[in-house]
Motif scaffolding. Sequence first.
Motif, PDB file in Angstrom:
ATOM      1  N   ARG A  68     -12.919  -6.078   9.405  1.00 11.58           N
ATOM      2  CA  ARG A  68     -12.745  -7.206   8.506  1.00 11.58           C
ATOM      3  C   ARG A  68     -11.273  -7.455   8.235  1.00 11.58           C
ATOM      4  N   ALA A  69     -11.000  -8.638   7.752  1.00 14.23           N
ATOM      5  CA  ALA A  69      -9.622  -8.990   7.421  1.00 14.23           C
ATOM      6  C   ALA A  69      -9.089  -8.040   6.347  1.00 14.23           C
ATOM      7  N   ASP A  70      -7.814  -7.760   6.421  1.00 14.17           N
ATOM      8  CA  ASP A  70      -7.210  -6.867   5.445  1.00 14.17           C
ATOM      9  C   ASP A  70      -7.404  -7.402   4.032  1.00 14.17           C
ATOM     10  N   ARG A  71      -7.733  -6.479   3.134  1.00 14.55           N
ATOM     11  CA  ARG A  71      -7.764  -6.814   1.709  1.00 14.55           C
ATOM     12  C   ARG A  71      -6.377  -6.482   1.167  1.00 14.55           C
ATOM     13  N   ILE A  72      -5.598  -7.532   0.927  1.00 20.79           N
ATOM     14  CA  ILE A  72      -4.209  -7.358   0.528  1.00 20.79           C
ATOM     15  C   ILE A  72      -4.093  -7.496  -0.993  1.00 20.79           C
ATOM     16  N   VAL A  73      -3.464  -6.517  -1.629  1.00 19.19           N
ATOM     17  CA  VAL A  73      -3.181  -6.584  -3.058  1.00 19.19           C
ATOM     18  C   VAL A  73      -1.687  -6.338  -3.249  1.00 19.19           C
ATOM     19  N   LYS A  74      -1.199  -6.651  -4.429  1.00 16.28           N
ATOM     20  CA  LYS A  74       0.198  -6.379  -4.757  1.00 16.28           C
ATOM     21  C   LYS A  74       0.274  -5.321  -5.842  1.00 16.28           C
ATOM     22  N   ILE A  75       1.088  -4.287  -5.573  1.00 17.97           N
ATOM     23  CA  ILE A  75       1.345  -3.236  -6.555  1.00 17.97           C
ATOM     24  C   ILE A  75       2.858  -3.159  -6.726  1.00 17.97           C
ATOM     25  N   GLU A  76       3.302  -3.449  -7.921  1.00 17.51           N
ATOM     26  CA  GLU A  76       4.750  -3.479  -8.205  1.00 17.51           C
ATOM     27  C   GLU A  76       5.471  -4.333  -7.170  1.00 17.51           C
ATOM     28  N   GLU A  77       4.918  -5.522  -6.921  1.00 15.95           N
ATOM     29  CA  GLU A  77       5.486  -6.532  -6.021  1.00 15.95           C
ATOM     30  C   GLU A  77       5.482  -6.120  -4.556  1.00 15.95           C
ATOM     31  N   LYS A  78       4.806  -5.025  -4.222  1.00 15.97           N
ATOM     32  CA  LYS A  78       4.699  -4.618  -2.820  1.00 15.97           C
ATOM     33  C   LYS A  78       3.311  -4.944  -2.305  1.00 15.97           C
ATOM     34  N   ARG A  79       3.244  -5.529  -1.098  1.00 12.72           N
ATOM     35  CA  ARG A  79       1.955  -5.857  -0.488  1.00 12.72           C
ATOM     36  C   ARG A  79       1.314  -4.588   0.073  1.00 12.72           C
ATOM     37  N   VAL A  80       0.073  -4.366  -0.314  1.00 11.69           N
ATOM     38  CA  VAL A  80      -0.645  -3.158   0.077  1.00 11.69           C
ATOM     39  C   VAL A  80      -1.974  -3.561   0.692  1.00 11.69           C
ATOM     40  N   SER A  81      -2.299  -2.978   1.845  1.00  8.84           N
ATOM     41  CA  SER A  81      -3.569  -3.234   2.508  1.00  8.84           C
ATOM     42  C   SER A  81      -4.571  -2.144   2.137  1.00  8.84           C
ATOM     43  N   LEU A  82      -5.608  -2.523   1.375  1.00 11.20           N
ATOM     44  CA  LEU A  82      -6.655  -1.564   1.036  1.00 11.20           C
ATOM     45  C   LEU A  82      -7.439  -1.159   2.283  1.00 11.20           C
ATOM     46  N   THR A  83      -7.587  -2.098   3.208  1.00 11.87           N
ATOM     47  CA  THR A  83      -8.276  -1.790   4.458  1.00 11.87           C
ATOM     48  C   THR A  83      -7.546  -0.701   5.227  1.00 11.87           C
ATOM     49  N   GLN A  84      -6.218  -0.792   5.273  1.00  9.54           N
ATOM     50  CA  GLN A  84      -5.431   0.221   5.982  1.00  9.54           C
ATOM     51  C   GLN A  84      -5.607   1.601   5.351  1.00  9.54           C
ATOM     52  N   ILE A  85      -5.634   1.667   4.026  1.00 11.80           N
ATOM     53  CA  ILE A  85      -5.815   2.953   3.348  1.00 11.80           C
ATOM     54  C   ILE A  85      -7.180   3.540   3.692  1.00 11.80           C
ATOM     55  N   GLU A  86      -8.216   2.694   3.670  1.00 14.92           N
ATOM     56  CA  GLU A  86      -9.552   3.172   4.018  1.00 14.92           C
ATOM     57  C   GLU A  86      -9.611   3.674   5.453  1.00 14.92           C
ATOM     58  N   GLN A  87      -9.017   2.916   6.363  1.00  9.48           N
ATOM     59  CA  GLN A  87      -9.041   3.315   7.776  1.00  9.48           C
ATOM     60  C   GLN A  87      -8.275   4.616   7.988  1.00  9.48           C
ATOM     61  N   ARG A  88      -7.162   4.767   7.292  1.00 10.84           N
ATOM     62  CA  ARG A  88      -6.373   5.997   7.432  1.00 10.84           C
ATOM     63  C   ARG A  88      -7.145   7.199   6.887  1.00 10.84           C
ATOM     64  N   LEU A  89      -7.810   7.028   5.750  1.00  6.83           N
ATOM     65  CA  LEU A  89      -8.615   8.117   5.203  1.00  6.83           C
ATOM     66  C   LEU A  89      -9.766   8.480   6.148  1.00  6.83           C
ATOM     67  N   ALA A  90     -10.438   7.439   6.682  1.00  8.48           N
ATOM     68  CA  ALA A  90     -11.581   7.678   7.562  1.00  8.48           C
ATOM     69  C   ALA A  90     -11.169   8.400   8.836  1.00  8.48           C
ATOM     70  N   ALA A  91      -9.891   8.281   9.216  1.00 12.73           N
ATOM     71  CA  ALA A  91      -9.406   8.938  10.435  1.00 12.73           C
ATOM     72  C   ALA A  91      -9.163  10.427  10.232  1.00 12.73           C
ATOM     73  N   SER A  92      -9.182  10.904   8.993  1.00  9.15           N
ATOM     74  CA  SER A  92      -8.942  12.322   8.734  1.00  9.15           C
ATOM     75  C   SER A  92     -10.197  13.138   9.049  1.00  9.15           C
ATOM     76  N   PRO A  93     -10.036  14.298   9.679  1.00  5.80           N
ATOM     77  CA  PRO A  93     -11.203  15.167   9.930  1.00  5.80           C
ATOM     78  C   PRO A  93     -11.801  15.730   8.646  1.00  5.80           C
ATOM     79  N   LEU A  94     -11.105  15.555   7.536  1.00  6.99           N
ATOM     80  CA  LEU A  94     -11.611  16.045   6.252  1.00  6.99           C
ATOM     81  C   LEU A  94     -12.583  15.060   5.600  1.00  6.99           C
ATOM     82  N   VAL A  95     -12.703  13.844   6.162  1.00  6.82           N
ATOM     83  CA  VAL A  95     -13.419  12.745   5.499  1.00  6.82           C
ATOM     84  C   VAL A  95     -14.560  12.253   6.370  1.00  6.82           C
ATOM     85  N   ARG A  96     -15.737  12.075   5.743  1.00  7.61           N
ATOM     86  CA  ARG A  96     -16.861  11.447   6.434  1.00  7.61           C
ATOM     87  C   ARG A  96     -16.871   9.942   6.160  1.00  7.61           C
ATOM     88  N   GLU A  97     -16.703   9.541   4.912  1.00 13.66           N
ATOM     89  CA  GLU A  97     -16.633   8.129   4.531  1.00 13.66           C
ATOM     90  C   GLU A  97     -15.615   7.988   3.414  1.00 13.66           C
TER      91      GLU A  97
END
Length: 567
Positions: free
Chosen positions: A329-358
């Motif tokens: 899906r399209a990135d869910r972009i939010v702003k934190i302290e004027e910085k653009r942050v992709s929630l999708t990227q954070i989820e994908q990075r977490l899901a890529a860890s062998p420590l994480v199932r979902e």
Amino acid sequence: MTTQAARAAQGNAQAAAFVASVAAWRRAFTAAPGARWALYFEGTADFAAALFGAWHAGKHVVLPGDTRAETLAALRGHADGWAGELPGGLTPAPVPVSVPGEGEAGWPPLGTHDTWVTLFTSGSTGEPGAIDKRLAQLDAEVHTLQQAFGARLPADVRVLSTVSHQHIYGLLFTVLWPLAAGRPMPGARLAFHEELVRACARDTRPAVLVSSPAHLKRMPDGLDWPATRPVLQAVFSSGGPLPPEAAADALRHTGRSPIEVFGSSETGGIAWRQRAVQADRWTALPGIAWRLQDGFLAVRSPHLADDGWYVCADRALPAGDDSFVLAGRADRIVKIEEKRVSLTQIEQRLAASPLVREARVVMVELDVGTRVAAAVVPGDAGQAILDTHGRAALTAALRAHLADAVDPVALPRRWAFVPTLPCNAQGKTTEAMLRDLFRRTVPAAHWLEADATSASSATSATAALDVTDDLAIFDGHFPDTPIVPGVAQVDWVMALAPQRLPIPPRERFARLDTLKFQAVIQPGTTVRMALTWQPDALSLGFRLTSDTGPHASGKIVFHPHPHPDTP
């Protein structure tokens, strides 16, 4: 599509009772003022009767997805009245099955372009949005489903369901399509796999299962799945892509490769696949045109409000043979302290860890502002860290995993480690459900002694409390050196004591005696809570201690009878 369709679907006696119920609802709605009426029922037959009664009375029906307090608060802006199992909901007067003047001539066909329903998106990536649909759109989708899958199903097939009819998937698959095709609607919604197995073992007539990824990806091995094989003629899944391992499990258990239907509340059904045949490729449903527009999937469909192209939030790639694969899906972009942050990227990075199932992330309000919170289902390696070294170790490992790819300001400030992600009756994990995980104020209690006496005779209990840093009570107390507020410590005692001791309800609280706070409690502390109940004095003594020494003590006294101000 009228109530006449129910006659073939339900059999003569059931059809007569159903039509009588619809007639009663039509009279009730006709007599009720207001054009827009919210409707909620757990039972499918009750829901269908009220739905058609409202439509035949000329009402615009509004379907809340659930009865959560947040949902009901938002619902007030969308409806003139509530019906069914909503608080104070309209109900019809009981009537006999045979009512003069309610024959065939009394049920003219519904106008497909001026009969309306409002549904709500799941809220899985934001606040639920209201979507108005004409009956013409739903009718077109029913014809699409019958054209695509009707020939696979026996004429007398019944429906078993794990999803709610309050959402478009359940509305179509458990109410409108069965009625239009002359099939029985399902009875009670199946909440557990054991209920599905029992339903197939008890009644061996052909059936289809209407389910979701949330249900199908948790199929335990120990059940009598062979009992389902001769019964289930098809397994449908919608609400999100079914993971390959879940599709394989469903095929192994039931003998059926799930038919996945891809779409949304806005678009209706778009495409379908069976992983055993098509793997990752999706094939458009009959009458659906699709194309790629700047990398996004665009569709033109009779299920939409007009004949224009609708651009979805899903990225896609062509896969040959007029099929496509989804590319996220399209990135869910939010702003934190004027910085653009992709929630999708954070989820994908977490899901890529062998420590994480979902993993899912959501924005939450903290004392320092809006920040990211992460809900994680640990994998085997992550659970091993959690069991052996605790939350702090797993949190540190995941923060380190994110550090190279995520701006420090976007690192999750709240973590919830859960065995499964919460989901609603449609199998969707909504943002509201995720936020609820981070509103926890009471720590987990591990009761230390095996209580051989009954709860009614118990006079003492001791528990170890895990004071973790994800408790909402730390918000504002204080950003640099968080501590547990004193009022929260008393609340812990009041909340946890009833689990082991027969103390009166909170409403009978009278006063606090000899209250002392000796030392602060910080996150990461294991607190020992010792409770002593004195029934004659109606007092609950408590002591909170840890390896560093005493933290708090006192006595909670209760009124002997309900407080005078309590109604």
